[in-house]
Design an enzyme around this catalytic site. Structure first.
Site, PDB file in Angstrom:
ATOM      1  CG  ASP A   1      -1.767   7.783   0.710  1.00 41.85           C
ATOM      2  OD1 ASP A   1      -1.291   8.907   0.915  1.00 41.85           O
ATOM      3  OD2 ASP A   1      -2.140   7.396  -0.412  1.00 41.85           O
TER       4      ASP A   1
ATOM      5  CG  ASP B   1      -2.698   2.419   6.304  1.00 47.60           C
ATOM      6  OD1 ASP B   1      -2.758   2.219   5.072  1.00 47.60           O
ATOM      7  OD2 ASP B   1      -3.195   3.422   6.850  1.00 47.60           O
TER       8      ASP B   1
ATOM      9  CG  ASP C   1      -1.844   1.127   1.341  1.00 48.38           C
ATOM     10  OD1 ASP C   1      -2.322   1.600   0.295  1.00 48.38           O
ATOM     11  OD2 ASP C   1      -2.085   1.586   2.479  1.00 48.38           O
TER      12      ASP C   1
END
Length: 260
Positions: free
Chosen positions: A18, A193, A16
């Site tokens: 961000d 996240d 991922d």
């Protein structure tokens, strides 16, 4: 959850952006990918013979400037668009008619300018990080607008709601990569996240790999890193580890042809 082991030359790495490679910023355009992290990513891609892909909610055109001249395999907008390791591009489920959604969000942001409406090629996002007290209003507005739109679904992230085509998610994007070289036949690891990454964790673990959750919160992932800082440190260690992989390890992955 376990601390993730370092990847080997047999792994494929999915990341991922961000909240994983970069810290989450007040506005999406304010993030910055550190030069050292970019160097580690390029080292990892080379050591894994191309089996590294970014899997992000950002559009391809939005993510590429952060990568400069590096063009890895990439899935954007939660799998609505792909770029293979060979540079070929493809699309997922066709985008729905977002006109009712866009009109509702434009009216809402006119009343609350601290909200940010982000139009993408296959979806639309509403960021409320600057106005967390408006979360329920944002959700209610989108839920009502969705009644006028078919083929779309609502996705909740960290201080953001996103409307996207039903059928696109990070798990499907990763599964698509795993069917193609150089990812096919490798052990997948996905690091992310957010709740939007849960489908990716499920996909890699169903394929015998490992999901790595960055930060706090419940997750399907079997391993955890405490923060984006910890994730970047782990990637740095992984880059050093793989760059120094013994010739024997690479020979095991790609045995030399036997001559009579």
């Amino acid at each position: 959850m376990l601390f993730p082991p370092l990847p080997t030359p047999r792994h494929a790495l999915f990341l991922d952006f961000d909240g994983t490679l970069v810290d989450i910023a007040a506005q999406p355009q304010d993030v910055a990918l550190a030069a050292a992290t970019l160097h580690d990513l390029r080292t990892l891609e080379a050591a894994l013979e191309g089996a590294l892909a970014l899997v992000t909610g950002r559009a391809l055109a939005d993510i590429q400037p952060h990568l400069h001249d590096w063009q890895p395999a990439l899935a954007g907008e939660h799998g609505a668009h792909w770029r293979s390791a060979a540079g070929c591009e493809a699309t997922g489920a066709p985008p729905p008619d977002l006109a009712p959604i866009h009109a509702a969000l434009q009216a809402l942001s006119a009343r609350h300018p601290e909200l940010l409406v982000e139009r993408k090629s296959a979806g639309i996002a509403l960021h409320y990080r600057q106005a967390p007290q408006l979360q329920q209003l944002c959700r209610d507005t989108l839920t009502e607008a969705l009644r006028q739109t078919s083929g779309a679904e609502l996705l909740a992230g960290k201080c953001v709601y996103e409307v996207r085509a039903a059928g696109n998610d990070k798990g499907r994007a990763i599964a698509r990569f795993l069917q193609q070289p150089p990812f096919a036949g490798r052990i997948p690891v996905f690091v992310g996240d957010d709740v939007t990454d849960e489908a990716g964790f499920a996909a890699v673990q169903a394929a015998g790999g490992l999901g790595v959750k960055v930060g706090p919160g419940e997750s399907l992932a079997h391993a955890r890193l405490d923060s984006p800082t910890a994730a970047r440190a782990w990637l740095h260690q992984a880059a050093q580890h793989l760059a120094a992989a013994t010739p024997a390890a690479r020979e095991e992955l790609h045995p030399a042809p036997q001559h009579p």
